[in-house]
Design an enzyme around this catalytic site. Sequence first.
Site, PDB file in Angstrom:
ATOM      1  N   HIS A 290      -6.480  31.638  29.579  1.00 22.13           N
ATOM      2  CA  HIS A 290      -6.749  32.466  29.209  1.00 22.13           C
ATOM      3  C   HIS A 290      -8.631  32.649  29.787  1.00 22.13           C
ATOM      4  CE1 HIS A 290      -4.922  34.892  25.437  1.00 22.13           C
ATOM      5  NE2 HIS A 290      -4.215  33.901  26.096  1.00 22.13           N
TER       6      HIS A 290
ATOM      7  N   ASP B  62     -16.010  34.540  33.947  1.00 20.36           N
ATOM      8  CA  ASP B  62     -15.166  35.055  32.788  1.00 20.36           C
ATOM      9  C   ASP B  62     -13.590  35.100  33.177  1.00 20.36           C
ATOM     10  OD1 ASP B  62     -14.686  35.479  30.034  1.00 20.36           O
ATOM     11  OD2 ASP B  62     -16.789  37.106  30.009  1.00 20.36           O
TER      12      ASP B  62
HETATM   13  P1  ADQ Z   1     -13.888  35.232  25.022  1.00 22.53           P
HETATM   14  O1  ADQ Z   1     -14.252  34.270  25.755  1.00 22.53           O
HETATM   15  O2  ADQ Z   1     -13.773  34.768  23.478  1.00 22.53           O
HETATM   16  O3  ADQ Z   1     -12.391  35.261  25.096  1.00 22.53           O
HETATM   17  P2  ADQ Z   1     -14.397  37.963  24.883  1.00 22.53           P
HETATM   18  O4  ADQ Z   1     -12.986  38.077  25.990  1.00 22.53           O
HETATM   19  O5  ADQ Z   1     -15.718  38.748  26.126  1.00 22.53           O
HETATM   20  O6  ADQ Z   1     -14.433  36.612  25.698  1.00 22.53           O
HETATM   21  O7  ADQ Z   1     -13.708  38.308  23.785  1.00 22.53           O
HETATM   22  C1  ADQ Z   1     -13.008  38.061  22.804  1.00 22.53           C
HETATM   23  C2  ADQ Z   1     -13.154  39.382  21.639  1.00 22.53           C
HETATM   24  O8  ADQ Z   1     -13.590  38.559  20.743  1.00 22.53           O
HETATM   25  C3  ADQ Z   1     -13.418  40.416  21.706  1.00 22.53           C
HETATM   26  O9  ADQ Z   1     -12.432  40.891  20.882  1.00 22.53           O
HETATM   27  C4  ADQ Z   1     -14.829  40.961  21.783  1.00 22.53           C
HETATM   28  O10 ADQ Z   1     -15.051  41.725  20.818  1.00 22.53           O
HETATM   29  C5  ADQ Z   1     -14.710  39.598  20.599  1.00 22.53           C
HETATM   30  N1  ADQ Z   1     -16.259  39.242  20.280  1.00 22.53           N
HETATM   31  C6  ADQ Z   1     -16.163  38.922  21.965  1.00 22.53           C
HETATM   32  N2  ADQ Z   1     -18.013  38.042  20.991  1.00 22.53           N
HETATM   33  C7  ADQ Z   1     -17.959  38.800  19.889  1.00 22.53           C
HETATM   34  C8  ADQ Z   1     -19.273  39.076  19.009  1.00 22.53           C
HETATM   35  N3  ADQ Z   1     -21.025  38.591  19.602  1.00 22.53           N
HETATM   36  N4  ADQ Z   1     -19.195  39.254  17.643  1.00 22.53           N
HETATM   37  C9  ADQ Z   1     -17.603  39.606  17.647  1.00 22.53           C
HETATM   38  N5  ADQ Z   1     -17.240  39.872  18.217  1.00 22.53           N
HETATM   39  C10 ADQ Z   1     -17.096  38.975  19.120  1.00 22.53           C
HETATM   40  C11 ADQ Z   1     -11.310  34.478  25.759  1.00 22.53           C
HETATM   41  C12 ADQ Z   1     -12.157  34.448  27.851  1.00 22.53           C
HETATM   42  C13 ADQ Z   1     -11.813  36.170  27.835  1.00 22.53           C
HETATM   43  C14 ADQ Z   1     -10.762  36.428  27.617  1.00 22.53           C
HETATM   44  C15 ADQ Z   1     -10.365  36.320  26.072  1.00 22.53           C
HETATM   45  C16 ADQ Z   1      -9.127  37.458  25.846  1.00 22.53           C
HETATM   46  O11 ADQ Z   1     -13.119  33.299  28.062  1.00 22.53           O
HETATM   47  O12 ADQ Z   1     -12.500  35.542  29.577  1.00 22.53           O
HETATM   48  O13 ADQ Z   1     -10.985  38.113  28.078  1.00 22.53           O
HETATM   49  O14 ADQ Z   1     -10.032  35.139  25.636  1.00 22.53           O
HETATM   50  O15 ADQ Z   1      -8.086  36.592  27.419  1.00 22.53           O
END
Ligand code: ADQ
Length: 455
Positions: free
Chosen positions: A155, A357
């Site tokens: 991921h 990311d």
């Molecule tokens: P994350 O680093 O957690 O995931 P992201 O893809 O931005 O990053 O977010 C994943 C989920 O968490 C989203 O549905 C988002 O809405 C939720 N989220 C993020 N910040 C939040 C907050 N402040 N409050 C509530 N919900 C929040 C990892 C990788 C990413 C990749 C995902 C999926 O780092 O690059 O996109 O996995 O593969």
Amino acid sequence: MGRLVVVSNRIPVANARVGATGGLAVALADVLARREALWIGWNGDVSEEPDPPSSRRMRRTEVVGFGLTPAMHAGFYTGFSNAVLWPLFHYRLGLVEYRREDYTTYNEVNERFAAVVRERLAPDDTLWIHDYHLIPLARILRRQGVTNRIGFFLHIPWPAAEVFRSLPVHRDVAEALAHYDLVGFQTASHTHQFADYLRTGDGPTVDAFGRRFEIGGFPIGIDTQQFAEMAARAAGGEAGARLAESTGTRTLVIGVDRLDHSKGLPNRIAGYGNFLAHNPGWHGKVQYLQIAPVSRGEVANYRALRRELDGMTGRLNGKYAEFDWTPLRYLNRGYPRKALAAFYRQARIGLVTPLRDGMNLVAKEFVAAQHAADPGVLVLSEFAGAADELSGALKVNPHDVDAIADAIAQGLSMPLDERIARWKTDLATVETNTAGAWANRYLAALEAARIPIAA
Ligand code: ADQ
């Protein structure tokens, strides 16, 4: 067709409110609704006598969770996964804290995962292993004679070859990946960087470490229709109404991230500061809401990041606030997905400026949540995986705080017809490449990967 066996560091949360289920559960929802499945992972328990594996049902899926000891948690999770692989794969070499004994524990905990898997595995099951915590799992299972099809999806980014080589155990980690039938990355460029390290072509079939396997880019998506409908419904809901009332006639800029080094928050706040410095006409007329719940608070350098942001946000507001205007609202708490969807819909600008990311789903959720008649502008880091797909966004180099400032100014003054045109381009992309499409594409490639176990 046999069962799908999903293995991830964490299992989905039981009885979660919508919003607390975790991204992977949302991404796999379609597949899990259609197919018998088993989902195995850590249940979050850390204790001297950790929970033995126990099982519950989540609709058609049997979910098996187990606990870890404090020593396992320290070496496997806090140590090698999050103080080595995470910063390294996000190009933050200065944050890497490598200890040999953590790598030993990392492998031992993977043995534990493997034991739980093996006890429950049927011959025709297909395994899908997720993320950097579990890289060695296929190698352990193969050594124990497991011949099932096993896929892996990363991921987070796969870094440039020279960055990866700075990991003392880089060869062993890469060799472990060669035991999967299919290794999936978020983008073609991550795939290319892995192939470059292996010194092979970009796939799909590669030979390395005496094995033949497949690699490829599978950009993850969201449930776009569901998110868009939720945003439209939630706009008039309680949280949306409260935000609208408190924002008043000001133009809203929003950022939503876990409080993490990869997300580029200090540069983003500095960029907003420069925007305010260069655009006094916007003082009192713009409102930046940054939601950043604390994550991995047990890791020392995450606490340091939090202190840095506390200082920056305090100084920014101290410098620019008026008795009736706080330019930045900075919140260290999470909100339900429904509330976030409503907030995105109200925002004129979504700031998604990670230093690196894998994908960044907030960018896609921001696009899905917009109002067709008055969409907001996405400001997106060129180093997020999502930048490959979202050509309508304003791209920035997140290391250039003045570029962030300029993009905020450009977004705020962008004419409606340009906003609509850019948004439509990106909406078409997120409507096509949904979470369901991602899972189907990956699993079809895994089923098609008829690879002999050894080359
Ligand atoms: P994350 O680093 O957690 O995931 P992201 O893809 O931005 O990053 O977010 C994943 C989920 O968490 C989203 O549905 C988002 O809405 C939720 N989220 C993020 N910040 C939040 C907050 N402040 N409050 C509530 N919900 C929040 C990892 C990788 C990413 C990749 C995902 C999926 O780092 O690059 O996109 O996995 O593969």
